[in-house]
Design an enzyme around this catalytic site. Structure first.
Site, mmCIF file in Angstrom:
data_model
loop_
_atom_site.group_PDB
_atom_site.id
_atom_site.type_symbol
_atom_site.label_atom_id
_atom_site.label_comp_id
_atom_site.label_asym_id
_atom_site.label_seq_id
_atom_site.Cartn_x
_atom_site.Cartn_y
_atom_site.Cartn_z
ATOM 1 N N HIS A 12 0.829 -1.221 0.000
ATOM 2 C CA HIS A 12 0.000 0.000 0.000
ATOM 3 C C HIS A 12 0.859 1.264 0.000
ATOM 4 O O HIS A 12 0.407 2.311 0.480
ATOM 5 C CB HIS A 12 -0.970 -0.019 1.184
ATOM 6 C CG HIS A 12 -0.315 0.002 2.537
ATOM 7 N ND1 HIS A 12 -0.829 -0.667 3.626
ATOM 8 C CD2 HIS A 12 0.802 0.613 2.992
ATOM 9 C CE1 HIS A 12 -0.055 -0.464 4.675
ATOM 10 N NE2 HIS A 12 0.945 0.322 4.322
ATOM 11 N N HIS A 59 -2.337 4.357 9.722
ATOM 12 C CA HIS A 59 -1.006 4.891 10.056
ATOM 13 C C HIS A 59 -1.163 6.145 10.916
ATOM 14 O O HIS A 59 -0.801 7.245 10.512
ATOM 15 C CB HIS A 59 -0.227 5.220 8.783
ATOM 16 C CG HIS A 59 -0.010 4.039 7.877
ATOM 17 N ND1 HIS A 59 -1.003 3.490 7.099
ATOM 18 C CD2 HIS A 59 1.095 3.301 7.624
ATOM 19 C CE1 HIS A 59 -0.515 2.470 6.416
ATOM 20 N NE2 HIS A 59 0.752 2.328 6.714
ATOM 21 N N GLU A 240 4.009 -5.301 8.797
ATOM 22 C CA GLU A 240 2.677 -5.130 8.190
ATOM 23 C C GLU A 240 2.211 -6.424 7.503
ATOM 24 O O GLU A 240 1.013 -6.638 7.333
ATOM 25 C CB GLU A 240 2.703 -4.002 7.146
ATOM 26 C CG GLU A 240 2.778 -2.614 7.750
ATOM 27 C CD GLU A 240 2.753 -1.501 6.693
ATOM 28 O OE1 GLU A 240 2.515 -0.359 7.070
ATOM 29 O OE2 GLU A 240 2.978 -1.775 5.495
#
Ligand code: DHB
Ligand code: FE
Length: 279
Positions: A12, A59, A240
């Site tokens: 991403h 985030h 992640e």
């Protein structure tokens, strides 16, 4: 009944979204990144999902350091792209499937995985970039989305194994929902990257390749990797990748790998992408 037909793993990297938003995808730097998604966009058109169950991380956008849920399920009617410092990305608002999301909340929580229920939530690049690379520039996202936000920003994140087993509970939830829906599950984030301190810029293609191989062929073995190995081999933000195990857990033991794309670099990161179909 709703059915999970496929899983998609996808980085991403925010710069990928910015490259699209600023019309830079044909520049030499970006061309090979986007070339690897051409087949994926075609495949999305041919296999059009009704709903994407999208596993991603926030985030410090929707959540500040004050509250960090381990697993937060989006149950809202829609999710606005957040302002991450330069204004919100110029992409469509993400529409939810509230009835399916409440069913998943009930099924998964009564299945003994405690989720935080999000009735309102803004979404950052963790969610919008995977949609952008898979669908391209669109006026409206062509399907509904149920987001699951996973903590990977403050230690301790959930283990890969916990994520894998949560994927199984998510599958039980989705496949007990009484509406004919083609559901895809996205696992996002990664691949190897570290954004700060002495090892900033770390990328480990051997690790990433092994991770993708295991995801297809040995998902249970792959999910056993401890956090310290992600940190050592794939960098501090490489952790992640535990989110990809939620996606894999929601699929059959045996899957067919339809497509894989791996490219270095995009920003400070290795871009990874895989499409797995349920056999
Ligand atoms: C970057 C940020 C991310 O959240 C990520 O997953 C990968 C890369 C970056 O700023 O380069
Ligand atoms: Fe990230």
């Amino acid at each position: 009944m709703a059915k999970i037909t496929a899983g998609v793993g996808c980085s991403h990297v925010p710069a990928i979204g910015i490259a699209m938003d600023l019309g830079k995808t044909h520049e030499d730097y970006w061309k090979p990144v986007f070339a690897g998604f051409e087949k994926s966009r075609q495949w999305m058109k041919e296999n059009k999902p009704d709903v994407i169950f999208l596993v991603y991380n926030d985030h410090c956008t929707a959540f500040s350091a004050e509250v960090i849920p381990t697993f937060a399920l989006g149950c809202a009617a829609e999710y606005k792209p957040a302002d991450e410092g330069w204004g919100p990305r110029p992409v469509p608002v993400v529409k939810g499937h509230q009835k399916l999301a409440s069913h998943i909340a009930q099924s998964v929580i009564l299945d003994e995985f405690d989720l935080t229920i999000m009735n309102e939530m803004e979404v950052d690049h963790g969610l919008t970039v995977p949609l952008s690379v898979m669908f391209g520039e669109v006026d409206e996202w062509p399907c509904l989305v149920v987001p699951l936000c996973v903590n990977v920003v403050q230690y301790p994140p959930p283990t890969g194994n916990r994520c894998y087993n949560l994927g199984k509970a998510v599958r039980r939830a989705i496949e007990s929902y009484d509406e004919d829906l083609n559901v895809m599950v996205f696992g996002t984030g990664g691949m190897s990257h570290q954004l700060q301190a002495e090892r900033a810029g770390l990328i480990n293609p051997e690790f990433d390749t092994r991770f993708l191989d295991n995801l297809t062929q040995d998902p249970v073995g792959g999910a056993q990797m401890p956090h310290v190995e992600y940190l050592r081999e794939a960098g501090s933000e490489g952790v992640e990748m535990v989110m990809w195990h939620v996606m894999r857990g929601a699929l059959n033991d045996e899957v067919e790998e339809i497509h894989r794309h791996y490219h270095i670099p995009a920003s400070n990161t290795a871009v990874g992408h895989i499409i797995l179909e349920n056999r």
